[in-house]
Design an enzyme around this catalytic site. Structure first.
Site, mmCIF file in Angstrom:
data_model
loop_
_atom_site.group_PDB
_atom_site.id
_atom_site.type_symbol
_atom_site.label_atom_id
_atom_site.label_comp_id
_atom_site.label_asym_id
_atom_site.label_seq_id
_atom_site.Cartn_x
_atom_site.Cartn_y
_atom_site.Cartn_z
ATOM 1 C CB SER A 14 -2.348 105.873 -12.905
ATOM 2 O OG SER A 14 -3.456 105.661 -12.422
ATOM 3 C CB THR A 42 -9.340 107.652 -13.983
ATOM 4 O OG1 THR A 42 -9.501 108.792 -14.714
ATOM 5 C CG2 THR A 42 -10.732 106.533 -14.234
ATOM 6 C CB CYS A 43 -6.418 104.497 -11.040
ATOM 7 S SG CYS A 43 -5.980 103.307 -9.921
ATOM 8 C CB CYS A 48 -8.574 100.646 -10.242
ATOM 9 S SG CYS A 48 -7.956 101.336 -11.692
ATOM 10 C CE LYS A 51 -12.956 97.405 -10.905
ATOM 11 N NZ LYS A 51 -11.969 97.457 -12.240
ATOM 12 C CE1 TYR A 99 -1.432 108.526 -7.246
ATOM 13 C CE2 TYR A 99 -2.416 107.505 -5.391
ATOM 14 C CZ TYR A 99 -2.009 107.245 -6.545
ATOM 15 O OH TYR A 99 -2.219 105.922 -7.168
ATOM 16 C CB ALA A 115 -2.497 122.956 -17.478
ATOM 17 C CE1 TYR A 178 -12.362 97.594 -16.548
ATOM 18 C CE2 TYR A 178 -12.129 98.167 -18.964
ATOM 19 C CZ TYR A 178 -11.741 98.539 -17.585
ATOM 20 O OH TYR A 178 -11.071 99.790 -17.102
ATOM 21 C CD GLU A 182 -14.733 95.494 -13.370
ATOM 22 O OE1 GLU A 182 -13.576 94.827 -13.816
ATOM 23 O OE2 GLU A 182 -14.612 96.684 -13.629
ATOM 24 N NE ARG A 199 -22.785 99.170 -30.383
ATOM 25 C CZ ARG A 199 -22.361 100.398 -30.810
ATOM 26 N NH1 ARG A 199 -22.937 101.314 -31.282
ATOM 27 N NH2 ARG A 199 -21.200 100.319 -30.815
ATOM 28 N NE ARG A 205 -16.669 95.130 -29.508
ATOM 29 C CZ ARG A 205 -15.796 95.947 -30.298
ATOM 30 N NH1 ARG A 205 -15.045 95.578 -31.017
ATOM 31 N NH2 ARG A 205 -15.914 97.214 -29.967
ATOM 32 N N GLY A 262 -18.225 103.210 -23.445
ATOM 33 C CA GLY A 262 -17.000 103.724 -23.919
ATOM 34 C C GLY A 262 -16.566 105.054 -23.287
ATOM 35 C CG HIS A 435 -4.942 68.289 -4.134
ATOM 36 N ND1 HIS A 435 -5.845 68.522 -4.863
ATOM 37 C CD2 HIS A 435 -5.416 67.523 -2.994
ATOM 38 C CE1 HIS A 435 -6.768 67.544 -4.682
ATOM 39 N NE2 HIS A 435 -6.390 67.034 -3.469
ATOM 40 C CD GLU A 440 -5.535 70.448 -7.597
ATOM 41 O OE1 GLU A 440 -4.675 69.418 -7.539
ATOM 42 O OE2 GLU A 440 -6.397 70.497 -6.686
HETATM 43 P P1 FAD Z 1 -6.242 109.295 -15.215
HETATM 44 O O1 FAD Z 1 -5.939 108.713 -14.057
HETATM 45 O O2 FAD Z 1 -7.458 109.425 -15.766
HETATM 46 O O3 FAD Z 1 -5.795 110.825 -14.848
HETATM 47 C C1 FAD Z 1 -5.765 111.955 -15.601
HETATM 48 C C2 FAD Z 1 -6.156 113.139 -14.734
HETATM 49 O O4 FAD Z 1 -5.819 114.184 -15.502
HETATM 50 C C3 FAD Z 1 -7.192 113.280 -14.129
HETATM 51 O O5 FAD Z 1 -6.967 113.364 -12.553
HETATM 52 C C4 FAD Z 1 -7.755 114.702 -14.567
HETATM 53 O O6 FAD Z 1 -8.568 115.361 -13.939
HETATM 54 C C5 FAD Z 1 -6.540 115.346 -15.242
HETATM 55 N N1 FAD Z 1 -6.719 116.273 -16.171
HETATM 56 C C6 FAD Z 1 -7.488 116.096 -17.471
HETATM 57 N N2 FAD Z 1 -7.525 117.146 -18.308
HETATM 58 C C7 FAD Z 1 -6.621 118.230 -17.596
HETATM 59 C C8 FAD Z 1 -6.228 119.350 -17.864
HETATM 60 N N3 FAD Z 1 -6.490 119.999 -19.176
HETATM 61 N N4 FAD Z 1 -5.617 120.192 -16.882
HETATM 62 C C9 FAD Z 1 -5.083 119.701 -15.629
HETATM 63 N N5 FAD Z 1 -5.737 118.283 -15.379
HETATM 64 C C10 FAD Z 1 -6.220 117.686 -16.211
HETATM 65 N N6 FAD Z 1 -7.303 99.940 -14.845
HETATM 66 C C11 FAD Z 1 -6.898 98.837 -14.374
HETATM 67 O O7 FAD Z 1 -5.763 98.595 -14.314
HETATM 68 N N7 FAD Z 1 -7.675 97.907 -13.566
HETATM 69 C C12 FAD Z 1 -9.011 98.416 -13.188
HETATM 70 O O8 FAD Z 1 -9.639 97.541 -12.500
HETATM 71 C C13 FAD Z 1 -9.549 99.395 -13.823
HETATM 72 N N8 FAD Z 1 -10.898 99.870 -13.316
HETATM 73 C C14 FAD Z 1 -11.536 100.714 -13.748
HETATM 74 C C15 FAD Z 1 -12.944 100.993 -13.603
HETATM 75 C C16 FAD Z 1 -13.433 102.266 -14.148
HETATM 76 C C17 FAD Z 1 -14.729 102.395 -13.745
HETATM 77 C C18 FAD Z 1 -12.577 103.084 -15.066
HETATM 78 C C19 FAD Z 1 -13.318 104.507 -15.396
HETATM 79 C C20 FAD Z 1 -11.113 102.715 -15.333
HETATM 80 C C21 FAD Z 1 -10.822 101.785 -14.779
HETATM 81 N N9 FAD Z 1 -9.459 101.344 -15.095
HETATM 82 C C22 FAD Z 1 -8.876 100.438 -14.608
HETATM 83 C C23 FAD Z 1 -8.545 102.126 -16.116
HETATM 84 C C24 FAD Z 1 -7.618 103.104 -15.337
HETATM 85 O O9 FAD Z 1 -8.224 103.934 -14.252
HETATM 86 C C25 FAD Z 1 -6.997 104.004 -16.117
HETATM 87 O O10 FAD Z 1 -6.301 103.096 -17.160
HETATM 88 C C26 FAD Z 1 -5.995 105.040 -15.600
HETATM 89 O O11 FAD Z 1 -6.530 105.766 -14.533
HETATM 90 C C27 FAD Z 1 -5.426 105.741 -16.544
HETATM 91 O O12 FAD Z 1 -4.352 106.663 -15.792
HETATM 92 P P2 FAD Z 1 -4.109 108.243 -16.615
HETATM 93 O O13 FAD Z 1 -2.936 108.684 -15.825
HETATM 94 O O14 FAD Z 1 -3.726 108.006 -17.963
HETATM 95 O O15 FAD Z 1 -5.081 109.077 -16.509
#
Ligand code: FAD
Length: 452
Positions: A14, A42-43, A48, A51, A99, A115, A178, A182, A199, A205, A262, A435, A440
Protein backbone atom coordinates in the site's frame (compact mmCIF):
# COMPACT_ATOMS: atom_id res chain seq x y z
CA UNK A 1 27.23 12.63 -6.96
CA UNK A 2 25.15 11.02 -9.71
CA UNK A 3 22.63 8.40 -8.70
CA UNK A 4 20.78 5.84 -10.84
CA UNK A 5 17.49 7.04 -9.30
CA UNK A 6 16.10 9.89 -7.22
CA UNK A 7 14.16 7.31 -5.20
CA UNK A 8 14.39 3.55 -4.71
CA UNK A 9 11.40 2.02 -2.92
CA UNK A 10 11.70 -1.41 -1.31
CA UNK A 11 8.27 -3.05 -1.04
CA UNK A 12 5.30 -2.85 -3.41
CA UNK A 13 2.47 -2.76 -0.87
CA UNK A 14 0.00 0.00 0.00
CA UNK A 15 2.56 2.58 1.10
CA UNK A 16 5.40 1.76 -1.30
CA UNK A 17 3.28 1.72 -4.45
CA UNK A 18 1.58 4.99 -3.58
CA UNK A 19 4.84 6.77 -2.73
CA UNK A 20 6.54 5.49 -5.91
CA UNK A 21 3.62 6.48 -8.14
CA UNK A 22 3.23 9.96 -6.69
CA UNK A 23 6.98 10.64 -6.70
CA UNK A 24 7.35 9.51 -10.33
CA UNK A 25 4.02 10.56 -11.83
CA UNK A 26 3.25 13.70 -9.85
CA UNK A 27 6.63 14.99 -8.71
CA UNK A 28 8.59 13.90 -11.80
CA UNK A 29 11.27 11.93 -9.92
CA UNK A 30 13.17 9.00 -11.42
CA UNK A 31 11.89 6.08 -9.35
CA UNK A 32 12.50 2.34 -9.03
CA UNK A 33 10.70 -0.19 -6.84
CA UNK A 34 11.58 -3.75 -5.82
CA UNK A 35 8.93 -6.26 -4.74
CA UNK A 36 9.86 -9.81 -3.80
CA UNK A 37 6.36 -11.24 -3.81
CA UNK A 38 3.12 -9.88 -5.27
CA UNK A 39 2.29 -6.24 -6.01
CA UNK A 40 -0.36 -4.80 -3.73
CA UNK A 41 1.28 -6.25 -0.61
CA UNK A 42 -0.52 -7.32 2.53
CA UNK A 43 -3.67 -5.28 1.97
CA UNK A 44 -4.44 -6.57 -1.51
CA UNK A 45 -2.99 -10.08 -1.43
CA UNK A 46 -3.36 -11.34 2.17
CA UNK A 47 -5.09 -8.66 4.22
CA UNK A 48 -7.90 -6.15 3.92
CA UNK A 49 -9.21 -7.05 0.46
CA UNK A 50 -9.42 -10.87 0.57
CA UNK A 51 -10.54 -10.62 4.19
CA UNK A 52 -13.41 -8.26 3.36
CA UNK A 53 -14.50 -10.52 0.51
CA UNK A 54 -14.51 -13.39 3.00
CA UNK A 55 -16.54 -11.24 5.40
CA UNK A 56 -19.11 -10.69 2.65
CA UNK A 57 -19.13 -14.41 1.83
CA UNK A 58 -19.67 -15.32 5.48
CA UNK A 59 -22.58 -12.93 6.01
CA UNK A 60 -25.02 -14.73 3.75
CA UNK A 61 -25.91 -17.44 6.29
CA UNK A 62 -27.62 -15.08 8.79
CA UNK A 63 -29.07 -13.14 5.85
CA UNK A 64 -30.69 -16.31 4.54
CA UNK A 65 -32.10 -17.00 7.99
CA UNK A 66 -33.44 -13.46 8.22
CA UNK A 67 -34.90 -13.77 4.73
CA UNK A 68 -36.85 -16.83 5.83
CA UNK A 69 -38.06 -14.98 8.91
CA UNK A 70 -39.30 -12.19 6.64
CA UNK A 71 -41.28 -14.73 4.61
CA UNK A 72 -38.91 -15.71 1.82
CA UNK A 73 -38.83 -19.36 0.74
CA UNK A 74 -35.08 -19.98 0.48
CA UNK A 75 -33.27 -23.31 0.18
CA UNK A 76 -29.67 -23.38 1.32
CA UNK A 77 -26.85 -25.81 0.56
CA UNK A 78 -24.00 -24.05 2.34
CA UNK A 79 -20.96 -22.26 0.93
CA UNK A 80 -19.09 -23.76 -2.01
CA UNK A 81 -15.60 -22.81 -0.80
CA UNK A 82 -13.92 -23.99 -4.00
CA UNK A 83 -16.07 -21.73 -6.14
CA UNK A 84 -15.56 -18.78 -3.80
CA UNK A 85 -11.79 -19.32 -3.61
CA UNK A 86 -11.51 -19.48 -7.39
CA UNK A 87 -13.31 -16.15 -7.74
CA UNK A 88 -11.25 -14.66 -4.92
CA UNK A 89 -7.98 -15.67 -6.58
CA UNK A 90 -9.12 -14.24 -9.91
CA UNK A 91 -10.01 -10.96 -8.23
CA UNK A 92 -6.61 -10.74 -6.50
CA UNK A 93 -4.86 -11.46 -9.83
CA UNK A 94 -6.88 -8.66 -11.39
CA UNK A 95 -5.99 -6.23 -8.60
CA UNK A 96 -2.31 -7.13 -8.75
CA UNK A 97 -2.43 -6.38 -12.48
CA UNK A 98 -3.96 -2.99 -11.72
CA UNK A 99 -1.10 -2.19 -9.31
CA UNK A 100 1.53 -3.21 -11.88
CA UNK A 101 -0.17 -1.07 -14.52
CA UNK A 102 -0.36 1.94 -12.22
CA UNK A 103 3.36 1.72 -11.53
CA UNK A 104 4.27 1.28 -15.19
CA UNK A 105 1.90 4.08 -16.17
CA UNK A 106 3.63 6.46 -13.75
CA UNK A 107 7.06 5.57 -15.17
CA UNK A 108 8.29 3.59 -12.15
CA UNK A 109 10.88 0.93 -13.05
CA UNK A 110 10.10 -2.30 -11.19
CA UNK A 111 12.29 -5.21 -10.12
CA UNK A 112 10.50 -8.42 -9.18
CA UNK A 113 12.97 -9.53 -6.56
CA UNK A 114 14.09 -9.11 -2.99
CA UNK A 115 16.22 -6.08 -2.15
CA UNK A 116 18.49 -5.06 0.70
CA UNK A 117 20.66 -2.06 1.48
CA UNK A 118 24.39 -2.14 0.76
CA UNK A 119 25.05 1.43 1.95
CA UNK A 120 22.91 4.53 2.64
CA UNK A 121 22.51 5.18 -1.11
CA UNK A 122 22.83 1.68 -2.60
CA UNK A 123 20.28 -1.09 -2.96
CA UNK A 124 21.41 -4.62 -3.74
CA UNK A 125 18.93 -6.84 -5.56
CA UNK A 126 18.72 -10.60 -5.02
CA UNK A 127 20.48 -11.23 -8.37
CA UNK A 128 23.44 -9.19 -7.15
CA UNK A 129 22.72 -6.05 -9.21
CA UNK A 130 23.39 -2.82 -7.36
CA UNK A 131 21.43 0.40 -7.89
CA UNK A 132 22.12 3.77 -6.34
CA UNK A 133 19.52 6.32 -5.26
CA UNK A 134 19.49 9.74 -3.64
CA UNK A 135 16.72 8.57 -1.31
CA UNK A 136 15.71 5.06 -0.26
CA UNK A 137 12.24 4.33 1.07
CA UNK A 138 11.64 1.22 3.14
CA UNK A 139 8.05 0.04 2.76
CA UNK A 140 8.53 -3.63 3.53
CA UNK A 141 5.50 -4.06 5.81
CA UNK A 142 5.21 -6.81 8.41
CA UNK A 143 4.44 -10.49 8.74
CA UNK A 144 2.51 -12.74 11.14
CA UNK A 145 4.34 -14.02 14.16
CA UNK A 146 3.95 -17.57 15.45
CA UNK A 147 4.49 -18.09 19.17
CA UNK A 148 7.77 -19.64 20.17
CA UNK A 149 6.72 -23.14 21.15
CA UNK A 150 7.33 -26.67 20.08
CA UNK A 151 5.39 -27.67 16.93
CA UNK A 152 4.22 -24.09 16.28
CA UNK A 153 4.67 -24.85 12.57
CA UNK A 154 1.58 -27.07 12.81
CA UNK A 155 -0.47 -23.90 13.05
CA UNK A 156 -1.37 -21.70 10.10
CA UNK A 157 -1.49 -17.89 10.04
CA UNK A 158 -3.71 -15.33 8.33
CA UNK A 159 -1.41 -15.58 5.28
CA UNK A 160 -2.49 -19.20 4.77
CA UNK A 161 -6.20 -18.89 5.41
CA UNK A 162 -6.98 -17.67 1.89
CA UNK A 163 -5.33 -20.71 0.31
CA UNK A 164 -7.05 -23.57 2.13
CA UNK A 165 -8.02 -26.40 -0.24
CA UNK A 166 -11.24 -26.85 1.67
CA UNK A 167 -12.86 -25.35 4.72
CA UNK A 168 -11.93 -27.31 7.87
CA UNK A 169 -14.68 -28.82 9.97
CA UNK A 170 -13.17 -27.23 13.07
CA UNK A 171 -10.55 -24.58 13.80
CA UNK A 172 -8.90 -23.16 16.88
CA UNK A 173 -7.97 -19.50 16.55
CA UNK A 174 -5.35 -18.33 19.00
CA UNK A 175 -5.31 -14.59 19.73
CA UNK A 176 -7.64 -11.79 20.71
CA UNK A 177 -6.70 -8.94 18.39
CA UNK A 178 -8.78 -7.74 15.50
CA UNK A 179 -7.39 -10.27 13.00
CA UNK A 180 -8.16 -13.20 15.33
CA UNK A 181 -11.69 -11.95 16.03
CA UNK A 182 -12.46 -11.16 12.40
CA UNK A 183 -11.43 -14.63 11.23
CA UNK A 184 -13.32 -16.27 14.09
CA UNK A 185 -16.49 -14.54 12.86
CA UNK A 186 -15.77 -15.17 9.16
CA UNK A 187 -15.16 -18.89 9.60
CA UNK A 188 -18.07 -19.25 11.99
CA UNK A 189 -20.32 -17.62 9.38
CA UNK A 190 -18.99 -20.03 6.77
CA UNK A 191 -20.09 -22.98 8.86
CA UNK A 192 -16.77 -23.96 10.47
CA UNK A 193 -16.87 -24.95 14.16
CA UNK A 194 -14.76 -22.14 15.67
CA UNK A 195 -13.01 -22.13 19.04
CA UNK A 196 -10.97 -19.10 20.07
CA UNK A 197 -8.43 -18.93 22.87
CA UNK A 198 -7.14 -15.61 24.13
CA UNK A 199 -4.80 -15.36 27.07
CA UNK A 200 -5.96 -11.85 28.14
CA UNK A 201 -9.04 -10.88 30.14
CA UNK A 202 -11.01 -9.55 27.16
CA UNK A 203 -10.63 -9.57 23.36
CA UNK A 204 -9.75 -6.44 21.35
CA UNK A 205 -7.40 -4.92 23.89
CA UNK A 206 -7.05 -1.15 23.59
CA UNK A 207 -10.56 -0.53 22.28
CA UNK A 208 -13.46 0.80 24.35
CA UNK A 209 -14.35 -1.71 27.10
CA UNK A 210 -18.12 -1.55 26.61
CA UNK A 211 -17.78 -2.00 22.86
CA UNK A 212 -15.46 -4.99 23.09
CA UNK A 213 -17.65 -6.50 25.81
CA UNK A 214 -20.65 -6.42 23.49
CA UNK A 215 -18.67 -7.87 20.58
CA UNK A 216 -17.47 -10.79 22.69
CA UNK A 217 -21.05 -11.49 23.85
CA UNK A 218 -22.40 -11.34 20.31
CA UNK A 219 -19.59 -13.54 18.99
CA UNK A 220 -20.45 -16.18 21.59
CA UNK A 221 -24.15 -15.87 20.84
CA UNK A 222 -23.42 -16.37 17.13
CA UNK A 223 -21.62 -19.61 17.88
CA UNK A 224 -17.93 -18.80 18.41
CA UNK A 225 -16.67 -20.83 21.37
CA UNK A 226 -14.60 -18.02 22.87
CA UNK A 227 -12.37 -18.72 25.89
CA UNK A 228 -10.62 -15.77 27.46
CA UNK A 229 -7.78 -16.20 29.95
CA UNK A 230 -6.80 -19.30 27.99
CA UNK A 231 -3.68 -20.18 26.05
CA UNK A 232 -2.10 -23.16 24.34
CA UNK A 233 0.54 -25.06 26.30
CA UNK A 234 1.28 -27.80 23.82
CA UNK A 235 0.38 -29.07 20.40
CA UNK A 236 1.13 -32.18 18.37
CA UNK A 237 0.01 -33.84 15.17
CA UNK A 238 -3.03 -36.09 15.66
CA UNK A 239 -5.46 -38.13 13.66
CA UNK A 240 -7.73 -35.59 11.98
CA UNK A 241 -5.65 -32.51 12.78
CA UNK A 242 -3.75 -31.06 15.70
CA UNK A 243 -4.08 -32.08 19.35
CA UNK A 244 -3.99 -29.00 21.57
CA UNK A 245 -3.39 -28.88 25.30
CA UNK A 246 -4.66 -25.66 26.87
CA UNK A 247 -4.22 -23.81 30.14
CA UNK A 248 -7.90 -24.44 30.93
CA UNK A 249 -7.07 -28.12 31.41
CA UNK A 250 -8.62 -29.30 28.14
CA UNK A 251 -7.05 -31.43 25.44
CA UNK A 252 -8.82 -31.37 22.09
CA UNK A 253 -8.18 -32.15 18.44
CA UNK A 254 -8.88 -29.37 15.96
CA UNK A 255 -8.64 -29.89 12.22
CA UNK A 256 -6.74 -26.61 11.94
CA UNK A 257 -5.08 -24.22 14.36
CA UNK A 258 -4.58 -20.62 13.33
CA UNK A 259 -2.22 -18.27 15.14
CA UNK A 260 -3.23 -14.61 15.10
CA UNK A 261 -0.80 -13.73 17.85
CA UNK A 262 0.71 -10.54 16.45
CA UNK A 263 2.81 -9.24 13.59
CA UNK A 264 6.42 -8.10 13.32
CA UNK A 265 8.01 -5.52 11.00
CA UNK A 266 10.03 -6.89 8.06
CA UNK A 267 13.49 -5.58 8.85
CA UNK A 268 15.48 -8.83 9.04
CA UNK A 269 18.12 -9.15 6.33
CA UNK A 270 17.57 -5.63 5.04
CA UNK A 271 21.18 -4.74 5.83
CA UNK A 272 20.10 -2.03 8.26
CA UNK A 273 22.13 -2.83 11.34
CA UNK A 274 25.49 -2.10 9.69
CA UNK A 275 24.26 1.26 8.39
CA UNK A 276 23.29 2.84 11.70
CA UNK A 277 19.54 2.78 11.06
CA UNK A 278 17.95 2.82 14.52
CA UNK A 279 15.45 0.04 15.16
CA UNK A 280 12.94 -0.27 18.00
CA UNK A 281 12.33 -3.14 20.37
CA UNK A 282 10.20 -5.06 17.89
CA UNK A 283 12.58 -4.44 15.00
CA UNK A 284 10.58 -1.50 13.63
CA UNK A 285 12.41 1.31 11.85
CA UNK A 286 12.41 4.35 14.12
CA UNK A 287 11.45 7.47 12.19
CA UNK A 288 10.64 11.11 12.90
CA UNK A 289 7.35 12.86 12.04
CA UNK A 290 8.51 13.08 8.40
CA UNK A 291 9.23 9.32 8.21
CA UNK A 292 13.00 9.94 8.11
CA UNK A 293 15.20 7.34 9.82
CA UNK A 294 18.39 7.99 11.76
CA UNK A 295 20.25 7.81 8.41
CA UNK A 296 19.20 10.93 6.45
CA UNK A 297 18.89 9.30 3.01
CA UNK A 298 16.75 6.45 4.35
CA UNK A 299 13.03 6.87 5.04
CA UNK A 300 10.43 4.33 6.12
CA UNK A 301 6.64 4.22 5.95
CA UNK A 302 3.81 1.82 6.76
CA UNK A 303 3.85 -1.28 8.92
CA UNK A 304 7.65 -1.50 8.93
CA UNK A 305 7.58 1.55 11.24
CA UNK A 306 4.88 -0.02 13.46
CA UNK A 307 3.11 3.30 14.09
CA UNK A 308 -0.55 2.78 13.16
CA UNK A 309 -0.70 -0.36 11.04
CA UNK A 310 -3.52 0.41 8.64
CA UNK A 311 -3.60 0.70 4.87
CA UNK A 312 -4.89 4.29 4.64
CA UNK A 313 -2.21 5.34 7.14
CA UNK A 314 0.58 3.72 5.08
CA UNK A 315 -0.78 5.55 2.02
CA UNK A 316 -0.90 8.88 3.86
CA UNK A 317 2.65 8.38 5.12
CA UNK A 318 3.78 7.67 1.54
CA UNK A 319 2.14 10.82 0.25
CA UNK A 320 3.51 12.96 3.08
CA UNK A 321 6.98 11.56 2.36
CA UNK A 322 6.75 12.64 -1.30
CA UNK A 323 5.40 16.06 -0.32
CA UNK A 324 8.30 16.52 2.11
CA UNK A 325 11.17 15.16 0.04
CA UNK A 326 10.19 15.87 -3.56
CA UNK A 327 7.96 18.93 -3.32
CA UNK A 328 9.90 20.88 -0.70
CA UNK A 329 6.86 21.05 1.57
CA UNK A 330 7.69 19.40 4.91
CA UNK A 331 4.51 17.50 5.83
CA UNK A 332 4.26 15.56 9.09
CA UNK A 333 1.81 12.69 9.20
CA UNK A 334 -1.26 13.27 11.31
CA UNK A 335 -1.98 10.09 13.28
CA UNK A 336 -4.55 11.74 15.53
CA UNK A 337 -8.17 10.52 15.56
CA UNK A 338 -7.80 7.99 12.76
CA UNK A 339 -11.05 6.06 12.40
CA UNK A 340 -10.93 2.32 12.04
CA UNK A 341 -13.30 -0.59 11.57
CA UNK A 342 -13.20 -4.11 12.89
CA UNK A 343 -15.08 -6.49 10.63
CA UNK A 344 -16.35 -8.83 13.28
CA UNK A 345 -20.02 -9.78 13.33
CA UNK A 346 -21.30 -7.36 14.52
CA UNK A 347 -18.87 -4.83 13.12
CA UNK A 348 -17.20 -2.14 15.19
CA UNK A 349 -16.36 1.36 14.01
CA UNK A 350 -14.33 3.56 16.27
CA UNK A 351 -12.64 6.95 16.29
CA UNK A 352 -10.88 8.89 19.02
CA UNK A 353 -10.49 7.91 22.65
CA UNK A 354 -12.09 5.00 24.46
CA UNK A 355 -13.98 5.88 27.64
CA UNK A 356 -11.09 4.51 29.69
CA UNK A 357 -8.41 6.54 27.87
CA UNK A 358 -10.50 9.73 27.92
CA UNK A 359 -11.23 9.40 31.65
CA UNK A 360 -7.49 9.39 32.33
CA UNK A 361 -7.20 12.83 30.69
CA UNK A 362 -9.93 14.63 32.63
CA UNK A 363 -13.64 14.75 33.46
CA UNK A 364 -15.92 13.24 30.81
CA UNK A 365 -19.57 12.52 30.14
CA UNK A 366 -20.57 9.24 28.52
CA UNK A 367 -23.60 8.97 26.25
CA UNK A 368 -24.43 5.41 25.38
CA UNK A 369 -27.32 3.31 24.17
CA UNK A 370 -27.65 -0.36 23.35
CA UNK A 371 -30.72 -1.83 21.70
CA UNK A 372 -32.09 -4.46 19.32
CA UNK A 373 -32.15 -2.96 15.83
CA UNK A 374 -35.40 -3.11 13.89
CA UNK A 375 -34.20 -5.29 10.99
CA UNK A 376 -32.95 -8.25 13.01
CA UNK A 377 -35.41 -7.84 15.89
CA UNK A 378 -38.25 -8.31 13.37
CA UNK A 379 -36.56 -11.53 12.23
CA UNK A 380 -36.52 -12.69 15.86
CA UNK A 381 -32.79 -12.44 16.38
CA UNK A 382 -31.53 -11.19 19.76
CA UNK A 383 -28.62 -9.13 18.27
CA UNK A 384 -27.86 -5.85 19.97
CA UNK A 385 -26.08 -2.73 18.74
CA UNK A 386 -24.21 -0.05 20.68
CA UNK A 387 -23.81 3.67 20.02
CA UNK A 388 -21.50 5.59 22.29
CA UNK A 389 -20.10 9.10 22.52
CA UNK A 390 -17.38 10.08 24.97
CA UNK A 391 -17.56 13.82 25.63
CA UNK A 392 -15.11 16.17 27.36
CA UNK A 393 -17.00 17.72 30.30
CA UNK A 394 -15.12 21.04 29.94
CA UNK A 395 -14.94 21.71 26.19
CA UNK A 396 -18.03 19.60 25.28
CA UNK A 397 -16.03 18.15 22.39
CA UNK A 398 -16.72 14.58 21.33
CA UNK A 399 -13.47 12.81 22.16
CA UNK A 400 -14.51 9.36 21.03
CA UNK A 401 -17.26 7.69 19.06
CA UNK A 402 -17.77 3.91 19.20
CA UNK A 403 -20.32 1.99 17.20
CA UNK A 404 -21.02 -1.74 17.31
CA UNK A 405 -23.59 -2.49 14.64
CA UNK A 406 -23.97 -3.88 11.14
CA UNK A 407 -22.41 -1.31 8.81
CA UNK A 408 -20.44 0.34 11.65
CA UNK A 409 -17.39 0.71 9.39
CA UNK A 410 -19.40 2.80 6.95
CA UNK A 411 -20.98 4.87 9.75
CA UNK A 412 -17.74 5.69 11.54
CA UNK A 413 -16.12 7.09 8.40
CA UNK A 414 -18.74 9.85 8.41
CA UNK A 415 -18.84 10.39 12.17
CA UNK A 416 -15.03 10.69 12.04
CA UNK A 417 -15.28 13.88 9.97
CA UNK A 418 -17.20 15.57 12.78
CA UNK A 419 -14.94 14.18 15.51
CA UNK A 420 -11.81 15.23 13.58
CA UNK A 421 -13.26 18.73 13.18
CA UNK A 422 -13.67 18.88 16.95
CA UNK A 423 -17.48 18.87 16.96
CA UNK A 424 -19.18 19.30 20.34
CA UNK A 425 -21.95 17.14 21.74
CA UNK A 426 -24.33 20.07 21.21
CA UNK A 427 -23.36 20.20 17.51
CA UNK A 428 -24.14 16.49 17.20
CA UNK A 429 -27.52 17.25 18.84
CA UNK A 430 -28.26 20.13 16.43
CA UNK A 431 -28.04 17.65 13.57
CA UNK A 432 -31.51 16.33 12.76
CA UNK A 433 -31.82 12.56 12.83
CA UNK A 434 -32.23 10.37 9.74
CA UNK A 435 -35.16 8.12 10.54
CA UNK A 436 -35.57 5.19 10.81
CA UNK A 437 -31.90 4.24 11.02
CA UNK A 438 -29.62 2.74 13.63
CA UNK A 439 -27.20 5.67 13.45
CA UNK A 440 -29.83 8.28 14.31
CA UNK A 441 -29.13 7.44 17.95
CA UNK A 442 -25.82 9.29 17.58
CA UNK A 443 -27.70 12.59 17.49
CA UNK A 444 -30.57 11.77 19.86
CA UNK A 445 -28.85 10.72 23.09
CA UNK A 446 -30.01 13.48 25.44
CA UNK A 447 -28.67 12.56 28.88
CA UNK A 448 -25.31 11.14 29.88
CA UNK A 449 -25.40 7.60 31.30
CA UNK A 450 -22.54 8.57 33.58
CA UNK A 451 -20.09 11.32 34.42
CA UNK A 452 -16.57 10.20 35.14
P1 FAD B 1 2.66 -4.19 2.95
O1 FAD B 1 1.33 -3.95 2.33
O2 FAD B 1 2.82 -5.34 3.85
O3 FAD B 1 3.71 -4.29 1.77
C1 FAD B 1 5.05 -4.62 1.98
C2 FAD B 1 5.59 -5.29 0.74
O4 FAD B 1 7.02 -5.35 0.81
C3 FAD B 1 5.12 -6.72 0.58
O5 FAD B 1 4.51 -6.89 -0.68
C4 FAD B 1 6.40 -7.57 0.71
O6 FAD B 1 6.38 -8.70 -0.15
C5 FAD B 1 7.46 -6.57 0.26
N1 FAD B 1 8.80 -6.82 0.80
C6 FAD B 1 9.14 -7.07 2.09
N2 FAD B 1 10.48 -7.16 2.21
C7 FAD B 1 11.00 -6.98 0.96
C8 FAD B 1 12.33 -6.95 0.43
N3 FAD B 1 13.40 -7.10 1.22
N4 FAD B 1 12.49 -6.74 -0.89
C9 FAD B 1 11.43 -6.56 -1.71
N5 FAD B 1 10.14 -6.57 -1.26
C10 FAD B 1 9.94 -6.77 0.06
N6 FAD B 1 -5.66 -2.44 7.32
C11 FAD B 1 -6.76 -1.68 7.16
O7 FAD B 1 -6.65 -0.46 7.03
N7 FAD B 1 -8.01 -2.24 7.16
C12 FAD B 1 -8.20 -3.58 7.27
O8 FAD B 1 -9.33 -4.05 7.26
C13 FAD B 1 -7.06 -4.40 7.41
N8 FAD B 1 -7.18 -5.74 7.50
C14 FAD B 1 -6.07 -6.53 7.58
C15 FAD B 1 -6.24 -7.89 7.65
C16 FAD B 1 -5.15 -8.73 7.75
C17 FAD B 1 -5.35 -10.21 7.80
C18 FAD B 1 -3.84 -8.16 7.78
C19 FAD B 1 -2.63 -9.06 7.89
C20 FAD B 1 -3.66 -6.80 7.72
C21 FAD B 1 -4.78 -5.96 7.61
N9 FAD B 1 -4.66 -4.58 7.56
C22 FAD B 1 -5.78 -3.78 7.44
C23 FAD B 1 -3.34 -3.92 7.66
C24 FAD B 1 -2.82 -3.51 6.28
O9 FAD B 1 -2.86 -4.62 5.42
C25 FAD B 1 -1.40 -2.98 6.41
O10 FAD B 1 -1.39 -1.94 7.36
C26 FAD B 1 -0.87 -2.43 5.09
O11 FAD B 1 -0.89 -3.39 4.09
C27 FAD B 1 0.57 -1.91 5.29
O12 FAD B 1 1.09 -1.49 4.07
P2 FAD B 1 2.66 -1.41 3.87
O13 FAD B 1 2.86 -0.73 2.55
O14 FAD B 1 3.31 -0.87 5.06
O15 FAD B 1 3.15 -2.92 3.78
Amino acid sequence: MDFDYDLFVIGGGSGGVRAARVAAGGAGAKVALAEESRYGGTCVIRGCVPKKLMVFASEFAPMVEDGRAYGWDIRENGLDWGQFRGKLEAELDRLEGVYRKLLAGSGVETFDQRARLADPHTVELADGTRKTARHILLATGGRPLRPEMENAALGITSDDIFHLDRLPRSILIVGGGYIACEFACILNGMGVEVTQYYRGAQILRGFDDEARGLISEEMRQNGVDLHIGTNIIGMEEADGGVRVKATNGTERVFEKVMFATGRVPNTDDLGLSGLGVDLGRRGEVLVDAYSQSSVPSIYAIGDVTDRLNLTPVAIREGMAFVETVFRGNPTPVDHDRVATAIFTQPEMGTVGLSEEAAAEQGPIEVYCTSFRPMRTAFAGRPDRVLMKLVVCADTRRVLGCHIVAPGAGEMIQLAAVAVKLGATKEQFDQTVAVHPTVSEELVTMRDPVRKV
